[in-house]
Design an enzyme around this catalytic site. Sequence first.
Site, short mmCIF file in Angstrom:
data_model
loop_
_atom_site.label_atom_id
_atom_site.label_comp_id
_atom_site.label_asym_id
_atom_site.label_seq_id
_atom_site.Cartn_x
_atom_site.Cartn_y
_atom_site.Cartn_z
N GLN A 219 -33.75 -23.76 46.56
CA GLN A 219 -33.46 -23.34 45.46
C GLN A 219 -32.68 -24.25 44.66
O GLN A 219 -32.56 -24.39 43.62
CB GLN A 219 -32.87 -22.12 45.54
CG GLN A 219 -33.83 -20.80 46.01
CD GLN A 219 -33.17 -19.36 46.09
OE1 GLN A 219 -32.20 -19.25 46.62
NE2 GLN A 219 -33.99 -18.56 45.21
N HIS B 27 -29.01 -9.90 44.53
CA HIS B 27 -29.55 -11.17 45.06
C HIS B 27 -30.41 -11.77 44.05
O HIS B 27 -30.41 -12.85 43.70
CB HIS B 27 -29.95 -11.10 46.53
CG HIS B 27 -29.05 -10.59 47.54
ND1 HIS B 27 -27.82 -11.12 47.75
CD2 HIS B 27 -29.01 -9.53 48.51
CE1 HIS B 27 -27.17 -10.67 48.63
NE2 HIS B 27 -28.04 -9.55 49.12
N LEU B 28 -31.35 -10.91 43.59
CA LEU B 28 -32.33 -11.47 42.57
C LEU B 28 -31.72 -11.64 41.16
O LEU B 28 -32.11 -12.52 40.60
CB LEU B 28 -33.46 -10.38 42.44
CG LEU B 28 -34.83 -10.79 41.37
CD1 LEU B 28 -35.32 -12.12 42.33
CD2 LEU B 28 -35.66 -9.71 41.86
N HIS C 294 -20.80 -13.44 43.10
CA HIS C 294 -21.68 -14.62 42.89
C HIS C 294 -22.21 -14.66 41.48
O HIS C 294 -22.28 -15.99 40.98
CB HIS C 294 -23.05 -14.25 43.72
CG HIS C 294 -22.96 -14.99 45.17
ND1 HIS C 294 -23.99 -14.67 46.21
CD2 HIS C 294 -22.12 -15.88 45.52
CE1 HIS C 294 -23.61 -15.39 47.25
NE2 HIS C 294 -22.50 -15.98 46.96
#
Length: 342
Positions: A102, A283-284, A308
Amino acid sequence: MEQQVIELDGAIGGGQVLRSALSLSMVTGQAFRIKQIRARRSRPGLLRQHLTAVMAAAEVCGARIAGAELGSQELRFEPGAIRSGDYRFAIGTAGSCTLVLQTLLPALLQAPGTSRVRISGGTHNPLAPPVDFLTRSWLPLMRRMGAGIELDLLRHGFVPAGGGEIDVTVQPSQLTPLDLCERGALLSQQALALTAGLAPSVAERELNQVAKRLRWAAETLHPITLDPARGPGNVLLLEYVFEQVTEVFSAFGQVLLRAEKVADTAINQATDWLRSDAAVAEHLADQLLLPMALAGGGSFTTPRMTEHLHSNIAVIERFLPVTIECSEEGPERLRVEVRNGR
């Protein structure tokens, strides 16, 4: 005239601050210096997977780097021109292949030609999205934004042994904005319990817990036995396919952790998201933000602001002329909108 260097404080988050900075530096051509890398983590500084990401990024764009060594908490990165090619990167541990990939993808989408990337290491790591999450959830959305990416899982690699490998082909692509604020109707759901080198009862107990708590029918529960040489390893995956988005929740087996507790971890993640009415889970949300910023626009809803997401917004706004606005639409629904321009 000496190029201006973007200064970053790595203490605002974990390894994602570094990975996002590497991606953005490559695509914008802006150099950066980051201090206090992963300063608040139990093992601060660059671990093997972070170092692999740095060296891989440097190879893809011919960067000049300083501070790239294990344990380093400071790094300087001066990118050159992005180069397409046939790349191979070995993490050397069970460090995450998906996080290294990523880091590179935004640059490879802007490369002059098709690239092929093979990365070996951990494909199923508790501290990173498993490959199944990328193939079932994230990559379909990237393709909807125009990205030409194909990913094949060649070998599973669990913690601590590693030894997994992925093979990825990336076509030069222009990303377009994506709005993903509603899930749509539920189309299907399934649970996959993968085991390698473990007793069949591990998968059975995990799936029994899914059936008990979520009341899923037997035909949606799938035990999958992998080559014992790939183990020991175990992961439970819960997949929800909605009209607009597919979400995958995972939990990993660990020594001294009961199979039922492993299942509970994934189930709790899934039920938290389902209750929220937001389109994407945390997370997505993290992994859509940077592609949307590179596309110059987009939006999504997610249950809440996370560390995050917050740190990723801070890094993106240092490199790109975009505005990222977050507004609460309810107690468990945060709308995140990316717009071009400040």
